[in-house]
Structures are given as C-alpha cells and as structure tokens.
Design a protein around this motif. Structure first.
Motif, short mmCIF file in Angstrom:
data_model
loop_
_atom_site.label_atom_id
_atom_site.label_comp_id
_atom_site.label_asym_id
_atom_site.label_seq_id
_atom_site.Cartn_x
_atom_site.Cartn_y
_atom_site.Cartn_z
N ASP A 179 0.86 -1.17 0.00
CA ASP A 179 0.00 0.00 0.00
C ASP A 179 0.90 1.23 0.00
OD1 ASP A 179 -2.22 1.62 0.06
OD2 ASP A 179 -3.16 0.62 1.76
N LYS A 194 -4.06 6.38 10.27
CA LYS A 194 -4.45 5.15 10.96
C LYS A 194 -4.90 4.13 9.92
CE LYS A 194 -7.90 3.38 14.25
NZ LYS A 194 -9.06 3.75 15.10
N ARG A 195 -4.57 2.88 10.15
CA ARG A 195 -5.00 1.82 9.24
C ARG A 195 -6.44 1.44 9.55
NH1 ARG A 195 -3.68 0.19 4.22
NH2 ARG A 195 -4.36 -1.96 3.83
N ASN A 231 -9.64 -1.38 4.67
CA ASN A 231 -8.35 -1.85 4.18
C ASN A 231 -7.55 -0.72 3.52
OD1 ASN A 231 -6.39 -3.87 3.87
ND2 ASN A 231 -7.07 -4.34 1.79
N LYS A 232 -7.45 0.42 4.24
CA LYS A 232 -6.68 1.53 3.72
C LYS A 232 -6.27 2.44 4.87
CE LYS A 232 -10.64 4.56 2.75
NZ LYS A 232 -11.33 5.35 1.70
N PHE A 233 -5.36 3.36 4.58
CA PHE A 233 -4.92 4.34 5.56
C PHE A 233 -5.79 5.60 5.46
CE2 PHE A 233 -1.02 1.84 4.96
CZ PHE A 233 -0.68 1.58 6.28
#
Length: 544
Positions: free
Chosen positions: A268, A302-303, A308-310
């Motif tokens: 990512d 933050k994750r 499923n991403k920042f």
C-alpha cells in the motif's frame, strides 16, 4: 562310413595345427619394454629425469620409482597401463599438483610414497580408487592445506605421513581434525605452522571445538527501483511489513513479504509531499503512521481494517514542527509517546502522547537548536533521550517520574556537529554510535556517569552510522555519500569494531533489519540510487 571318419580326422589335425600356430604367434607379440630414461630389473623400475609419466612398463614390474623428474603434475589415469603395481614412489621431483583419479587402475597398490617434492595442491579425488593402500606418505612437500575428505572412507585404515609440510590449522583443515577423532585414523604427529593461535601445536591434539569457523556476509538479494530517505520495519496482524519514505515522489511506500515468491512486494502507500519519515507505531492493535514532511505540515494516519486503507486522523502542530528530521516512538510506564526532532531555526523538538483518542503535545524540549536526530534509550533502567543538533553538542535528557517529563541531564563533550545518534548493547554494556558528516564518527560507552570514547571511525560524507544486531553478531554500518558503505563487526576481545565488509550503495540514509521465515534481511534506503535489500547469510569456512 570309412570316408566320413577319414574326413573328421583330417579336420581335427588341421584344427590342432591352427591352434599351435596361433599360440606361437601370440608368443611372438612384443612385450612392453622398459621406457627410455628408466632402468628396469625383473620386478622393479626406476625412472630419472623424465618429462612425462610413461604409459607402460614390463608386466612383471610391481615396484616403480620416479626420481628428479621434470613433469609438473600427475594427471588422471597416469597408471592405467600398470595395474600390477604394489609400490609407487616419487621423490625429489618438480611436480606441484596431483589431479583427480591420478592413481586410478591400481587395485593392488599397497605403498604410495610422494615425498620431498614441491606439491602445493592435491585434488579432492586424487586418491579415488585406491583400496589396498596400507601406507601413504606426503611428507616434505609444500602443502599448506588438504581438500576436505581427500582420504575418504577407503583410506581410513591407511597409515599417513604428513610431516615436513606447512599445514595451516585453520577452518579449511577442521575436517582433518574431525576425521582423526572420528575414524581413529593413523596419522603421524604434525605440528601446525599457523595461524598464530595454533602455531607449533600438534594437529593431533586439537579438537573440532577449537575452531570458530562460522562467518557471515550481507549478500545483495533484491533491488528496489526507487530512491528513499528512511526505512522502518514493523509487525501488524501477524504479518511483517516495511515502509520507505520517498521524498521526491512524496510517498510512504509499504511492502509486505511474499512467503511463496520469497520477495518483498508492494502492499500500500500514503501519498503526501516532501516525505522524510514514515514512522509506524502499534497501539492497542491499531496501526498508526506518523508522516513527517518538509512542506505542507506533518500528519498522522491510521489503518482502517474494515476499509483496508490508511486514513488521515490528525495534523501535527505546524507552529512547533516546522522542519521535521526524525521521529522516535517509545513506551514509558505503559503509555505511548513519539517525539519529533525539528531542524528549523524556529521549530521545537516536541514529545507527543497518546490519550486514547489522539496524540497531543506533551513537552517541548527546547527552541532554536536545529535538532537533526533523536534517540530513545534506557540508561541504568531509566528512560532517556539523546538529541543531536547542528548547533550544539548532543544533549542527554532523563525522564522524571514525578514530573512525567524529560529533564536535561548532561551533554556529550567534544562532539560538535553530530548528525545522528544510535545505541546498542554488548553484554549489558551500553554504547552509542555518533554520526558526523565532516569529521570522525565515534563509538562511545556509558561508564555510569557519562559517555566516553571507545573508537574513532574516519567518515567523510556519512549521514548514518547504524548498529545492527543479528543473533550473537553485532554490526555497525557506516554509510557514505563519497565512497563504499562500510560494515563493521564487534570484536569481543578487542572491545571494538573491526572492518567486516563493504556494500556498494549510493548515498545511504537509513538501515533496518527484518527477521522473517528464519531469514535475516537488511534494508538500505538510498537517496541517490536504488534502494537495496541484503540477506544476512551464514557461511561455514570449514566447507572448502
């Protein structure tokens, strides 16, 4: 009927005559003569001053000697035409090597003397095929070592004479020590000519435990086609990741380990601008990434597991953090902190604390000092920070439990212009590596009151001096913008680092170690070239 018997008798007579003629003809076939420059008796042959090994000798010769001959090697299959030999002797010749299968085809050979020649090397398979030898002498040659397993199983019970050589009792000869102890081999007393540790000792008295033959190297494993200025490794959700800060593309690039292809692959990214540090920290099973930027402010991500991403959750105070240069994370009494070293003239190195919902400014350490690096460590079990600065000597801060803040404790004398500080431990002793771009980088040890110099490393163009610990191995990697990066290994006896290896990486800025699938990888960020991944490989020097 009578006519048939007569014909049969005539045929029988003719057959007998033919047989007699064939036997007579076979007796007239010439037997091998004694070669030129050789002297032969009924069962012995002596060859002197010849330039090659003759291919045949009279069939009754079972003892063959070579004296003062001029050939340079004993080649494979040299004696295939002399299968009856029981004794073979070479003395005062000039050959210096013995090839594999040199004595093939000698099933009855019992005595092999190769003495007082100039032999410096022997093939591992030189004696292959010898099964009847009861005495082998390699005395008084120029042998410094012997290839592993040169005697193999079929020479286990053979008496061997190796005296008069210059055998180096190093790792390449460890196999011989093991062989002597495990096979009860008959070997005459042999003194070691080196190394200094064993010089003059008898190889027969050594034991396998006497040798330290395991070494290592950092081998190039996977180049990454981008430039980076920092690298961090971390574990989250039982998986291992690495993240690189790419200032030119303004990206935090995350990689994960592919257990099938056994490479690091893209996972990512976080898009930003002028990124200098991407620092991970896991708090209560939540992954936070502190992204420090030279322009546009710094931010905290933050994750989001479900998406499923920042996601960006917070900006960092732009009034205090003007030009971030380093971030460190740490825990004190179970509470989570991070600190940003600010290198601007108007910024302030600041400690931030997690309050369960976000991070808030906890303490500004000082103003106007242009800090380039901050290192968290424990000294005598107490939390400390060391700040490196372009305008003052490194300053040591100690955590006050009553005030719950850092107080200035001391500085490190005679160390101006320190760019970065990293710490490591050897047998519970605390050391620090101090990086200087112009000048000498140094290794210092904590003596209970202050840091004192242990070692000086010439460093021109160095912006990273990173200690790395792998098992019982302690390394320090000194990067350079002008030359090869130098890897040092800690020598316990000297209490210092010794040169270990050079790495060809351009303008390194950071190193990080990753342990995964029982393998060790060193990740190296490069400011002006390919980012590199090296594997730490163990090498057994006794397997020559």
């Amino acid at each position: 009927m009578g006519y048939g018997n007569k014909t049969l008798k005539e045929c029988t007579v003719l057959l007998c005559v033919a047989t007699i003629l064939l036997l007579a003809e076979s007796r007239r076939v010439k037997q091998p003569r004694c070669p030129a420059s050789c002297t032969c008796t009924k069962d012995n042959a002596l060859c002197e001053n010849i330039r090659s090994v003759p291919h045949s000798f009279p069939p009754d010769v079972f003892s063959l000697s070579f004296l003062k001959s001029g050939f340079t090697e004993i080649t494979g299959g040299s004696f295939l035409h002399s299968p009856a030999l029981h004794l073979l002797l070479f003395t005062a010749n000039t050959f210096d090597s013995i090839d594999e299968d040199a004595f093939l085809g000698l099933p009855h050979l019992e005595y092999l003397f190769i003495e007082n020649n100039k032999i410096a090397s022997i093939s591992k398979y030189a004696f292959r095929g010898l099964k009847a030898v009861i005495h082998l002498s390699l005395a008084y040659n120029n042998l410094g070592t012997l290839p592993k397993d040169v005697f193999k199983v079929y020479l286990c019970k053979t008496k061997k004479d190796l005296k008069g050589n210059n055998l180096e009792c190093d790792c390449k000869l460890k196999w011989l020590v093991e062989w002597i102890h495990t096979t009860n081999a008959m070997v005459d007393q042999i003194p070691c000519s080196g190394p200094p540790l064993f010089q003059g000792k008898l190889i027969n008295d050594l034991v396998p435990e006497s040798f330290d033959c395991i070494t290592a190297e950092f081998a190039s494993y996977q180049p990454l086609m981008f430039e980076s200025i920092s690298v961090e490794s971390f574990t989250f959700g039982m998986d291992t990741f690495v993240v690189f800060a790419q200032p030119f593309t303004g990206t935090c690039s995350f990689l994960e380990w592919d257990h099938v292809e056994t490479v690091f692959r893209a996972y990512d990214s976080i898009q930003s601008t002028s990124t200098v540090v991407c620092k991970p920290m896991v708090i209560d099973n939540q992954l936070f990434i502190f992204v420090a930027q030279l322009f546009g402010g710094s931010h905290i991500y933050k994750r989001d597991i479900s998406a499923n991403k920042f996601i960006k959750i917070q900006d960092i105070d732009i009034l205090k953090i003007r030009k971030p240069n380093d971030i460190e994370t740490f825990l004190i009494d179970g509470e989570s902190f991070f600190v940003i070293a600010d290198s601007s003239k108007a910024g302030s190195t600041t400690v931030y604390k997690w309050n369960g919902y976000g991070f808030y400014s906890h303490q500004s350490l000082h103003l106007w000092y242009r800090d380039t690096d901050v290192e968290y460590l424990e000294i005598s079990g107490k939390p400390h920070l060391i700040l490196a600065s372009s305008s003052q000597r490194p300053v040591v801060y100690q955590w006050s439990k009553s005030l719950k803040q850092f107080d200035r404790r001391t500085d490190i004398p005679e160390m101006e212009d320190v760019f970065a500080v990293k710490h490591f431990k050897v047998k519970n002793e605390l050391f620090i590596c101090l990086t200087r771009f112009i000048g000498d980088s140094k290794v210092m040890r904590w003596d209970g009151a202050m840091f004192k110099e242990v070692q000086t490393m010439p460093s021109r163009g160095s912006m990273v001096f990173q200690p790395v610990s792998i098992g019982n191995w302690q390394y320090a990697i000194l990067g350079s913008d002008y030359s090869l990066t130098q890897v040092y290994q800690w020598d316990l006896k000297r209490g210092q680092f010794v040169h270990f290896q050079d790495l060809n990486i351009q303008a390194p800025r950071a190193f990080s170690l990753v342990s995964i699938d029982n393998r060790e990888f060193l990740l190296a960020s490069s400011f002006r070239g390919k980012t590199q991944i090296y594997e730490h490989l163990m090498i057994d020097l006794s397997n020559n």
